[in-house]
Enzyme design. Structure first.
Site, PDB file in Angstrom:
ATOM      1  N   CYS A 170      27.202  37.025   0.690  1.00 57.29           N
ATOM      2  CA  CYS A 170      26.997  37.284   2.113  1.00 57.29           C
ATOM      3  C   CYS A 170      25.681  38.015   2.312  1.00 57.29           C
ATOM      4  CB  CYS A 170      28.145  38.112   2.686  1.00 57.29           C
ATOM      5  SG  CYS A 170      28.370  39.719   1.904  1.00 57.29           S
ATOM      6  N   ASP A 171      25.143  37.926   3.518  1.00 57.51           N
ATOM      7  CA  ASP A 171      23.971  38.733   3.854  1.00 57.51           C
ATOM      8  C   ASP A 171      24.413  40.190   3.965  1.00 57.51           C
ATOM      9  OD1 ASP A 171      21.405  39.482   4.538  1.00 57.51           O
ATOM     10  OD2 ASP A 171      21.152  37.895   6.027  1.00 57.51           O
ATOM     11  N   TRP A 172      23.441  41.071   3.925  1.00 57.08           N
ATOM     12  CA  TRP A 172      23.737  42.500   3.796  1.00 57.08           C
ATOM     13  C   TRP A 172      24.548  43.023   4.990  1.00 57.08           C
ATOM     14  CZ3 TRP A 172      22.116  40.632  -0.235  1.00 57.08           C
ATOM     15  CH2 TRP A 172      21.698  41.346  -1.357  1.00 57.08           C
TER      16      TRP A 172
END
Length: 883
Positions: A286-288
């Site tokens: 996932c993105d941050w």
């Protein structure tokens, strides 16, 4: 990756959320328009069935089999923002069995927040070269630097956003507003990078076409990008398929929702499209701080939670790590899913050869340039201290690659009266602060979150720290004998111009990540629109009123509106420099003074007016308070030049436009059939052998920390207490009770007909036709390079609505001297001549050996060669399909 300021803001927001009860979960897709439904898709397909990954998977399963439950959950999650070993993100480790903590690091143009590295031109600049070799060389150079710094996983390249919205904040990280240009740029970057033993991460999957309101947080829901099935396949998924085809090791999901379901837990997108149809073998992260669930995201196919925190970081809280341990013990996440997750992480490590003893240890720190400092800054003031920077030099001679890219990306829009190239003896009057490095220092603004001085990058997590900047004014003063610099964006008082004077005016337009607001722009160019910043249009107008010869140099993240000055008689020459990185000086003067002819081409269209594009792409979402805004891709396949051609709207400068100091002819074209096509591809091949992932739920002892272990505050661990583990284990009798409707743990025996290998059915990439064309330098004085662009026109009367022309391949010649020729070969694959059929769920050739036309030329509106598939004949000197 959010900045420390943003992380603090989230922490404060969490306190307010606790008071007002604002949710952190995704909204149900009630507001998604009809027709954008996506089915559930379970279970997550296992990896390891592709021959080129089989050995890595066998090694990985052997290693994972030796791990305890806590070790498995530890390597599939991050240890927390600012809580790892120096990088933008770090996984947990399993040192008992020899698996290290992995370093994950941005940026889109190099190694972020590191010392002794190169700031390469941004993706949009690379796209403007239309040069596959340079795309590869840049990837290889970044890979060498990343490996030298001890980076295991590089968080690039970006092929999403596509550039659908001209004002989108991160368009400059990608390669241009076309799926083929994006796909080739991403593919070649990945090839170069991974050959150095560094894992590439293709991102963001999918629909992240603007920055504002992209994220879920206590005050808002991330917007839903609503994309129909055909548009998804033919535009936005296309470059990801190219990335998977060359074996990319990691994929990053987007912040936003897709058709109502958040990207980090979208089972159809991750399980169905990416892992099954495209045959992706690596890990999905996932993105941050976009992770918003534990069980749901695991079942949806997410493999790695980064950086490990919940959406409100810095509290030591996570949806995975210790919660994943609990979920496995209580039976809500099957062991086969955890084993697959862990195996994908380890297999990718093996696939890149990172188990080698000579893989460097991480030797830099993203938050400090000091030699000694906090080992875990997020644990301050309780962090232990130690050596955090070894200052390893990795830049080598990569500045030459960066300079060559910038030089070949410089795009000349006009050159009246042959003002360019310049003579060194002409007096030059230089205007605009962008000609010189920021006087406060090249890195004075964190993540480049200001537009002051030379603009070589956008802002946000896609940036790197400059070691130096070769700026334009320095190069001009070194080259020309008479240079006067006015370091201002307001036209100053000047001496009476002479007829020989040349005014060079530098203007800018900036954008970046939504983690910062710069001069009123919230990532996207919402305040500035598509106009030059700092009253740059007026600066050009004032210079044009005073001088008879004006050159405009635009450092820009994307298209500009030029109508305020482009037709002024004094504005003779215009060059788009894009985002040059550190080498913006000598590369520019090489072109200005004729050492090289300009050979860049626009990776987007420049329209007369913003309103020439549909409202669905020009309007930014500007509200998201307590509801989920809908960003419906109602324009479908018709973005950029596709829309303009369909609507018969003439742009000011078309996609692919770019002038040279010389001229080229395109002729003697031939077409050859390579593969006899049928309406649909041959049956997809069966998957190779799949390893065994099933396992009984482990003993409670595998989930508990060793006695006497001392924890670091706010560091995220995978262990539970003895009591927590025992309670979770008692709940395991409720197996499948909480699983989504339709969930099954049985792997699909046969995946979608469009799948079967990395990138999809391998037959899709069979060469259908080859086209060769001879390019000749027909000028009288200058050598140059030509960009050969191939566009496909589908037959009339087919049952599918298709844009008038679509880019399908491109090549760049070498340097051609006057009168010299080069024969260039281009290809069309089965997929290139197919469309996505939403009912068959497969790629279909609408008319086998039908009346396709293949157009070749220098730009989307400069196509003078046509080859006809039905007659296998080619003709040059013709009028193209669009003008």
């Amino acid at each position: 990756v959010p900045s420390p300021a943003i992380a603090t803001a989230y922490a404060l927001a969490s306190l307010l959320a606790a008071v007002n009860g604002s949710p952190l979960q995704q909204r149900s897709p009630d507001d998604v328009p009809d027709g954008y439904y996506v089915p559930m898709y379970y279970p997550a397909p296992f990896g390891g069935w592709v021959d080129s990954w089989a050995e890595s998977y066998e090694k990985a399963r052997d290693l994972v089999d030796q791990m305890t439950l806590a070790e498995k959950t530890n390597i599939t999650g991050g240890t927390g923002i600012f809580m790892g070993k120096r990088c933008n993100g770090n996984t947990g480790s399993a040192p008992r069995v020899g698996f290290p903590q992995l370093c994950l690091n941005d940026a889109a143009n190099g190694v972020r927040q590191a010392d002794n590295v190169t700031t390469f031109p941004d993706g949009i600049t690379v796209g403007a070269t239309f040069d596959k070799k340079l795309m590869y060389q840049r990837g290889a150079a970044i890979g060498k630097e990343a490996r030298g710094k001890g980076v295991h996983i590089w968080l690039g390249p970006a092929v999403g956003p596509m550039g659908r919205k001209p004002k989108g904040g991160r368009n400059w990280e990608g390669f241009g507003a076309d799926p083929v240009l994006q796909g080739v740029g991403g593919r070649e970057t990945i090839r170069g990078l991974q050959e150095q033993g560094v894992t590439a991460t293709v991102k963001h999957l999918i629909g992240n076409e603007q920055e504002m309101y992209r994220m879920y947080n206590p005050f808002q829901y991330g917007y839903s990008a609503n994309i129909d099935d055909r548009t998804l396949h033919e535009l936005y998924l296309w470059p990801f398929a190219e990335a998977v085809r060359v074996g990319v090791g990691a994929v990053m999901t987007s912040y936003n929702a897709i058709n109502g379901s958040a990207g980090s837990q979208q089972p159809y997108l991750i399980n169905g499209l990416l892992k099954d149809e495209l045959g992706f073998q690596g890990l999905v992260m996932c993105d941050w701080v976009s992770h918003m669930s534990g069980v749901d995201s695991a079942l949806a196919g997410l493999d790695l939670d980064m950086p490990g925190d919940t959406q409100v970081p810095l509290f030591g809280s996570s949806f995975w790590m210790y919660e994943m341990t609990r979920a496995v013990l209580n039976g809500t996440v099957p062991m086969e899913r955890l084993n697959d997750m862990a195996t994908r992480v380890v297999a990718t490590w093996y696939q890149m050869g990172q188990d080698s003893d000579d893989f460097p240890k991480t030797n830099f720190h993203t938050l400090s340039n000091d030699a000694v400092g906090d080992l875990y800054p997020g644990a301050w003031p309780a962090s232990p201290k130690g050596v955090i920077n070894e200052f390893v030099q990795v830049a080598d001679d990569h500045h030459l690659v960066a300079r060559q890219i910038d030089q070949e990306a410089l795009t000349m829009l006009k050159n009246e009266d042959n003002l360019l190239p310049l003579s060194e003896s002409r007096p030059l009057k230089v205007f605009g602060t962008a000609a010189q490095t920021n006087p406060d220092g090249p890195n004075a603004c964190a993540d480049r979150n200001c537009n002051k001085g030379f603009l070589g990058q956008g802002w946000g997590s896609g940036t790197t720290d400059y070691m130096y900047i070769d700026d334009p004014i320095g190069a001009l003063e070194d080259r020309a004998g008479d240079v006067t610099f006015y370091n201002t964006d307001s036209f100053p008082k000047v001496d009476e111009p002479t007829e020989d004077d040349v005014a060079i005016v530098f203007i800018t337009s900036d954008a970046g990540e939504n983690s910062y607001t710069v001069e009123g722009n919230h990532g996207d160019r919402d305040a500035s629109r598509l106009f030059a910043w700092h009253d740059g249009d007026k600066l050009v107008q004032d210079a044009a009123e005073r001088y008879g010869n004006v050159i405009v140099i635009a450092q820009t993240v994307g298209p500009l509106e030029l109508e305020a000055w482009i037709d002024l008689p004094s504005v003779k020459s215009v060059l788009i420099q894009h985002m040059a990185g550190q080498e913006g000086g000598l590369s520019l003067t090489n072109v200005l003074f004729g050492d090289a002819s300009p050979c860049g081409h626009l990776p987007y269209s420049i329209t007369y007016s913003e309103d020439d594009m549909p409202e669905s792409v020009t309007k930014l979402i500007d509200s998201a308070f307590l509801n989920q805004p809908q960003d419906t891709f109602s324009e479908g396949l018709y973005i950029d030049y596709r829309w303009l051609n369909e609507q018969e709207i003439k742009p000011r400068y078309a996609f692919g436009h770019g002038l040279s100091y010389t001229s080229f002819s395109y002729g003697n074209a031939t077409i050859e059939k390579v593969t006899q096509l049928e309406t649909t591809p041959p049956r997809r091949p069966e998957k190779g052998p799949i390893l065994e992932y099933a396992q009984s739920i482990p003993e409670v002892s595998e989930a508990v920390a060793p006695a006497g272990f001392s924890k670091i505050p706010r560091y995220i661990y995978s262990w539970l207490t003895q009591t927590e583990a025992e309670n979770a284990s008692k709940d395991s009798e409720n197996e499948y009770k909480h699983y989504p409707e339709g969930y099954t743990s049985t792997q699909k025996e046969q995946g979608p007909r469009a799948g079967g290998a990395q990138g999809g059915n391998p037959a899709l990439f069979d060469t259908a036709y080859t086209v060769s064309v001879t390019v000749t330098n027909t000028g009288e004085e200058y050598a140059g390079k030509a960009s050969v662009q191939l566009y496909l026109q589908y037959p009339e009367g087919i049952d599918y609505d298709t844009p008038p022309i679509q880019l399908r391949d491109f090549e760049k010649t070498g340097t051609l001297e006057v009168g010299e020729s080069e024969t260039v070969e281009l290809t069309l694959t089965r997929k290139d001549v197919s469309v996505w059929d939403i009912e068959m769920q497969d790629w279909v050739v609408p008319e086998v050996d039908g009346a396709y036309k293949i157009w070749i030329g220098a730009a989307s509106d400069d196509l003078g060669v046509v080859c006809r598939v039905d007659g296998f004949d080619c003709e040059d000197g013709v009028t193209g399909p669009v003008q």
